[in-house]
Design an enzyme around this catalytic site. Structure first.
Site, short mmCIF file in Angstrom:
data_model
loop_
_atom_site.label_atom_id
_atom_site.label_comp_id
_atom_site.label_asym_id
_atom_site.label_seq_id
_atom_site.Cartn_x
_atom_site.Cartn_y
_atom_site.Cartn_z
N ASN A 13 71.01 36.93 46.90
CA ASN A 13 71.77 37.84 46.04
C ASN A 13 72.08 37.10 44.75
O ASN A 13 73.06 36.37 44.65
CB ASN A 13 73.04 38.24 46.80
N ARG A 89 68.62 41.21 46.44
CA ARG A 89 69.36 42.23 45.71
C ARG A 89 68.70 42.40 44.35
O ARG A 89 68.45 41.40 43.66
CB ARG A 89 70.81 41.78 45.52
N HIS A 177 76.25 48.43 42.19
CA HIS A 177 77.00 47.90 43.34
C HIS A 177 76.70 48.68 44.62
O HIS A 177 77.53 48.73 45.54
CB HIS A 177 78.52 47.91 43.09
N ARG A 235 82.43 42.43 30.50
CA ARG A 235 81.97 43.71 29.94
C ARG A 235 83.17 44.65 29.74
O ARG A 235 84.11 44.62 30.52
CB ARG A 235 80.96 44.37 30.89
N GLU A 373 77.03 42.17 50.89
CA GLU A 373 75.74 42.70 50.43
C GLU A 373 74.60 42.02 51.19
O GLU A 373 73.57 42.63 51.44
CB GLU A 373 75.60 42.44 48.92
#
Ligand code: ADP
Length: 387
Positions: A13, A89, A177, A235, A373
């Site tokens: 990931n 991912r 996500h 961000r 994840e």
């Protein structure tokens, strides 16, 4: 070892400034997990293996592509035995990829074409794929897309209020996500809220919200790129497009400068002028750190309200991601502001990092679900191997 048998599945990931990795047995038991963090931050990256002290790994000028080969050779392979498959991912699947897919040359080039839509992530995802293909040629590699979970968001929310010809060219809200939200969705029955309207908040370096009905994504705060929605580490989240036009003009039309501002210099980092890392801001006594945190929470509750309004109600709230899982003060500030939606904070449970954060007599409950994840990725690889 019999044909087709293996010892481990590897999940990689590659995030904006980290590489998380995990090994699983064929029975999905985790045998190794760790991460390399602080990549590209002007510091020496740190390797953290579960249960061990953080150790310097590589040098401050090394990026994902430099660190991955050594990570695979020195840390992962000696602990893996025979690897049956590797899952990655991949942040942006666009309209091309809406399910996990075995990676071949054409899939890899499809992923590369989407890089401009996630410039802070997709090149790192590709670096992971390249490094794994070099280290383990011939081993099945599977790409798992963060956008895929949101393919169920209805068109009226996927399209933007622009002439629809643009949507037909792929200018739609994809959401991100998704691997984290898939893990939340698979945890809902344990929490007793598998049916109904759940607003899940993945609050990490990147932050977003997903509105689910019966475990399916119906609303996302993120858009065409991972810039939309909540305020994040670097961000800004949702911005007036007029402000973006003004900024472009201000930079003399230099889109690269604007992109750098929006992907790397805004959010908590830009507002505080101190750090994009929530831990550092919570520890700071500077007024600008407090101001950035206040803005983060304000925008978080506003987007939770927007998701709840779109879902026509809310039955449960879930916090996930580094901030959502670990920061009691951020969760408390948000939940106190959400009392009007029926959430009664249990301060002791929140401070103790309990799974349920709300009092037993709360009309609605809020929970922590630890992001995983890597487990979602490993399951996809196992499924691909099973054919
Ligand atoms: P990524 O999006 O890169 O996967 P994470 O999910 O690991 O990131 O989240 C990183 C964020 O979580 C950082 O802002 C970090 O400061 C924050 N975080 C981690 N632990 C804590 C904590 N104990 N308290 C507050 N924030 C935390």
């Amino acid at each position: 070892m019999p044909d087709g048998a293996y010892d481990s599945l590897l999940a990689l990931n590659c995030g904006s400034s980290s590489i998380k990795f995990a090994l699983f047995t064929p029975d999905m038991e985790r045998t190794l997990s760790g991460l390399v963090e602080a990549i590209g931050h002007g510091q020496t990256p740190r390797l953290i293996l579960a249960g061990a002290e953080a150790a310097p790994f590589g040098t401050q000028d090394q990026g994902h592509a430099d660190l991955l080969p050594r990570l695979i050779e020195e840390i992962i392979l000696p602990r893996a035995g025979a690897i049956g498959g590797i899952g990655h991912r991949v942040v942006h699947g666009g309209e091309l990829f809406t399910t996990p897919i075995a990676i071949d040359a054409s899939v890899r080039s499809g992923i590369a074409t989407l890089a401009p839509l996630a410039p802070g992530h997709q090149p790192h995802n590709l670096a992971g794929i390249n490094a794994a293909m070099t280290a383990l040629p011939g081993v099945l590699q599977v790409a798992c897309f963060d956008t895929a979970f949101h393919a169920s968001v209805p068109p009226v929310r996927r399209e933007m209020p622009l002439p629809r010809a643009y949507a037909r060219q792929g200018l739609i809200r994809y959401g991100f996500h998704g691997l984290s939200y898939e893990h939340v969705a698979t945890s809902l029955s344990r929490l007793g809220v598998s049916k109904g309207r759940v607003v899940a908040c993945h609050l990490g370096n990147g932050s977003s919200i997903c509105g689910m009905i019966d475990g399916t994504s119906r609303w996302t705060s993120m858009g065409f790129t991972p810039l939309d929605g909540l305020m994040m580490g670097q961000r800004p989240g949702r911005l007036d497009p007029g402000a973006v036009l003004w900024l472009l003009d201000h930079f003399g039309g230099d889109a690269e400068k604007l992109s750098k501002l929006l992907y790397h210099q805004s959010g908590l980092s830009g507002v505080s002028g101190i750090s994009g890392d929530m831990r550092a801001l919570l520890a700071s006594h500077e007024p600008d750190a407090a101001f950035a945190i206040e803005m983060y929470v304000d925008r978080l509750v506003a987007e939770i309200g927007a998701a709840a309004a779109s879902l026509e109600g809310i039955d449960a709230l879930v916090f996930s991601g580094g901030i959502g899982e670990n920061s009691a003060p951020i969760r408390a500030s948000a939940l106190v502001k959400l009392e009007w939606l029926g959430f009664a904070l249990d301060p002791d449970a929140n401070a103790a990092q309990a799974e349920r954060l709300t009092a037993s007599n709360s009309a609605r409950h809020a929970f922590i679900v630890k992001a995983d994840e890597e487990l979602v990725i490993a399951r996809a690889v196992a499924q691909a191997l099973a054919g």
